[in-house]
Design a protein around this motif. Structure first.
Motif, short mmCIF file in Angstrom:
data_model
loop_
_atom_site.label_atom_id
_atom_site.label_comp_id
_atom_site.label_asym_id
_atom_site.label_seq_id
_atom_site.Cartn_x
_atom_site.Cartn_y
_atom_site.Cartn_z
N GLY A 195 0.89 -1.37 -0.09
CA GLY A 195 -0.17 0.05 -0.03
C GLY A 195 0.89 1.29 -0.19
N GLY A 221 13.48 -0.10 -9.84
CA GLY A 221 12.34 0.80 -10.44
C GLY A 221 13.15 2.16 -10.84
N THR A 222 12.52 2.78 -11.66
CA THR A 222 13.12 4.11 -12.39
C THR A 222 12.56 5.39 -11.82
OG1 THR A 222 11.60 4.19 -14.28
CG2 THR A 222 13.79 3.14 -14.67
N GLY A 223 11.37 5.10 -11.08
CA GLY A 223 10.52 6.38 -10.82
C GLY A 223 9.80 7.07 -11.83
N ALA A 227 4.42 7.89 -14.04
CA ALA A 227 4.47 9.39 -14.80
C ALA A 227 4.10 8.99 -16.23
CB ALA A 227 5.81 10.04 -14.74
P1 ADP Z 1 9.17 3.03 -9.44
O1 ADP Z 1 10.10 2.74 -10.69
O2 ADP Z 1 9.91 3.59 -8.18
O3 ADP Z 1 8.37 1.83 -9.20
P2 ADP Z 1 6.68 4.36 -10.27
O4 ADP Z 1 6.72 5.57 -11.04
O5 ADP Z 1 6.22 3.02 -11.10
O6 ADP Z 1 8.24 4.28 -10.22
O7 ADP Z 1 6.01 4.42 -9.00
C1 ADP Z 1 6.62 5.37 -8.09
C2 ADP Z 1 6.30 4.95 -6.58
O8 ADP Z 1 4.94 4.62 -6.17
C3 ADP Z 1 7.11 3.83 -6.17
O9 ADP Z 1 8.26 4.13 -5.96
C4 ADP Z 1 6.50 3.27 -5.11
O10 ADP Z 1 6.84 3.84 -3.96
C5 ADP Z 1 4.75 3.57 -5.34
N1 ADP Z 1 4.01 2.39 -6.00
C6 ADP Z 1 3.69 2.36 -7.45
N2 ADP Z 1 2.95 1.33 -7.40
C7 ADP Z 1 2.53 0.76 -6.25
C8 ADP Z 1 1.84 -0.14 -5.57
N3 ADP Z 1 1.16 -1.15 -6.42
N4 ADP Z 1 1.76 -0.51 -4.36
C9 ADP Z 1 2.67 0.44 -3.62
N5 ADP Z 1 3.34 1.40 -3.92
C10 ADP Z 1 3.21 1.55 -5.22
#
Ligand code: ADP
Length: 268
Positions: A195, A221-223, A227
């Motif tokens: 979550g 993850g690229t962050g 986006a």
């Molecule tokens: P990342 O490459 O870090 O996953 P995202 O843009 O896909 O980058 O997601 C940004 C952030 O949102 C993640 O680093 C994570 O902290 C949070 N996040 C995304 N999807 C989920 C999920 N299904 N459950 C929990 N946290 C999530």
């Protein structure tokens, strides 16, 4: 008096013109600040994997690693950093291509359930490794036609499912469901993962925003995943929504039209 009034009018016009110009200047300043911040962010994100790979390679060159098994471990780590760098640059390119409109959208009618099944197949190994039950809900309709860009929606599902698995613990569940309304289809990706704390939810769609920077990077993850998802939904005149409860899991959902005729009107 007759003289006073026209002067007053000119004065007012000058003031409103000045206010308008000031607004434009503020707008440009904001853009410039955003651009600067973006370049700083990108440089920092690029430096992280480069720095790591550099470290491993230089240690090897310095001959500090005589042991063959240690050497292999270092090489593998360097390779992993370079792979991460490759993904990061790819994500950056995708993001900028969508933003500049460089990517031509191809809207067509397709079965999003079938697409979701293909994406699920690609993640089978990753899900299995964590004993995650990844599936389409048994309540989902057999056929779910939407009017959208297949390739871009493939990317959206890939990013959302990848996150759902990444941020889930062992033995979790990731379920994809579809809800058909008269004009639209709502697709939901639900996980029983960690979550997202409420104070972070609003910001996760920003570039490079992560709830836990080091852990997200560690997971590859690229962050940029969310986006990209956000931008793709924008070019579909729609948006992605999230509801999440820390410790319980998250649901990401997005809405697409069923018919081409509705494409021009924005999704409610
Ligand atoms: P990342 O490459 O870090 O996953 P995202 O843009 O896909 O980058 O997601 C940004 C952030 O949102 C993640 O680093 C994570 O902290 C949070 N996040 C995304 N999807 C989920 C999920 N299904 N459950 C929990 N946290 C999530």
């Amino acid at each position: 008096s007759g003289l006073f009034n026209p002067l007053k009018k000119i004065n007012e016009e000058i003031f409103s013109y000045a206010a308008l110009k000031q607004k434009e200047i503020d707008e440009l300043k904001k853009l410039e600040a955003f651009r600067r911040e973006f370049i700083a962010d990108v440089s920092h994100e690029l430096k992280t994997p480069i720095f790591a790979a550099q470290g491993f390679v230089h240690t090897l060159l310095d001959g500090a690693v005589k042991d063959k098994s240690v050497r292999n471990r270092f090489l593998k780590k360097a390779a992993k950093s370079l792979d991460g760098l490759d993904i990061l640059v790819q994500d950056l390119l995708t993001l900028s291509q969508i933003e500049t409109g460089e990517i031509k959208m191809h809207f067509e009618s397709f079965d999003i359930r079938q697409l979701a099944e293909e994406v699920i197949d690609q993640f089978e190994n990753k899900a299995e490794k964590k004993d995650i039950n990844l599936k389409i809900s048994k309540h989902a309709p057999e056929e779910v036609f939407v009017y959208a860009d297949w390739q871009r929606i493939n990317q959206v599902l890939t990013n959302l499912i990848s996150n759902a698995i990444k941020y889930s613990n062992k033995n979790g569940k990731v379920t994809i469901d579809f809800q058909i309304t008269t004009s639209h289809v709502v697709t939901r990706v639900r996980d029983t993962g960690e979550g997202i704390p409420p104070e972070h939810v609003k910001r996760i769609f920003e570039r490079f925003y992560r709830v836990d920077k080091s852990r997200s990077r560690e997971k590859g993850g690229t962050g940029l995943g969310l986006a990209i998802v956000k931008h793709i939904m924008e070019v579909h005149k729609s948006k992605v929504e999230v509801s999440s409860e820390p410790g319980k899991g998250s649901v990401f959902s997005f809405k697409l039209p069923r018919e081409a005729t509705l494409q021009t009107s924005p999704a409610e």
